[in-house]
Design a protein around this motif. Sequence first.
Motif, PDB file in Angstrom:
ATOM      1  N   ARG A 156       0.826  -1.217   0.000  1.00 48.38           N
ATOM      2  CA  ARG A 156       0.000   0.000   0.000  1.00 48.38           C
ATOM      3  C   ARG A 156       0.861   1.268   0.000  1.00 48.38           C
ATOM      4  O   ARG A 156       0.479   2.284  -0.576  1.00 48.38           O
ATOM      5  CB  ARG A 156      -0.936   0.005   1.199  1.00 48.38           C
ATOM      6  CG  ARG A 156      -2.108  -0.909   0.991  1.00 48.38           C
ATOM      7  CD  ARG A 156      -3.312  -0.512   1.825  1.00 48.38           C
ATOM      8  NE  ARG A 156      -4.412  -1.402   1.512  1.00 48.38           N
ATOM      9  CZ  ARG A 156      -4.654  -2.532   2.173  1.00 48.38           C
ATOM     10  NH1 ARG A 156      -3.894  -2.886   3.187  1.00 48.38           N
ATOM     11  NH2 ARG A 156      -5.666  -3.295   1.816  1.00 48.38           N
TER      12      ARG A 156
ATOM     13  N   ARG B 137      -6.252   1.328  -2.772  1.00 49.42           N
ATOM     14  CA  ARG B 137      -6.947   0.773  -1.609  1.00 49.42           C
ATOM     15  C   ARG B 137      -7.071  -0.746  -1.606  1.00 49.42           C
ATOM     16  O   ARG B 137      -6.940  -1.368  -0.563  1.00 49.42           O
ATOM     17  CB  ARG B 137      -8.347   1.380  -1.525  1.00 49.42           C
ATOM     18  CG  ARG B 137      -8.341   2.847  -1.192  1.00 49.42           C
ATOM     19  CD  ARG B 137      -9.726   3.373  -0.894  1.00 49.42           C
ATOM     20  NE  ARG B 137      -9.708   4.822  -0.907  1.00 49.42           N
ATOM     21  CZ  ARG B 137     -10.055   5.556  -1.953  1.00 49.42           C
ATOM     22  NH1 ARG B 137     -10.440   4.983  -3.063  1.00 49.42           N
ATOM     23  NH2 ARG B 137     -10.003   6.862  -1.885  1.00 49.42           N
TER      24      ARG B 137
ATOM     25  N   THR C 287      -6.034  -4.539  -2.342  1.00 46.40           N
ATOM     26  CA  THR C 287      -4.734  -5.213  -2.400  1.00 46.40           C
ATOM     27  C   THR C 287      -4.462  -5.843  -3.757  1.00 46.40           C
ATOM     28  O   THR C 287      -3.384  -5.679  -4.315  1.00 46.40           O
ATOM     29  CB  THR C 287      -4.648  -6.283  -1.291  1.00 46.40           C
ATOM     30  OG1 THR C 287      -4.924  -5.658  -0.041  1.00 46.40           O
ATOM     31  CG2 THR C 287      -3.265  -6.895  -1.237  1.00 46.40           C
TER      32      THR C 287
END
Length: 117
Positions: free
Chosen positions: A18, A30, A32
């Motif tokens: 991130r 945002r 993954t």
Amino acid sequence: MTRIRRGYIARRRRKKIRLFASSFRGARSRLTRTIIQQKIRALVSSHRDRDRQKRDFRRLWITRINAVIRENGISYRYSIFIHNLYKKQLLLNRKILAQIAILNKNCLYMISNEIIK
């Protein structure tokens, strides 16, 4: 059944991913899976464009040298100029020649006159 607390390794890995995508917009910063895909794409693009940048700068230097040489008045071409440089064993690369062409045209004229003789 008691609750088992998960380890921190997966969380640390996702946090690191991130951080890479913190400047991206929307889901790309945002989610993954989306971040991982976007990271791969970004790294591929940066690798490809490093080679392209070298190519583009070389083209720019050649264009600058050619423009200044042709400005000289003599019908003198870039390819002949570079060929004569190698014949006289003056080892100046295109980057340096382009800087000389921009900053000090008289110096490049002197080099080209010395080569012609």
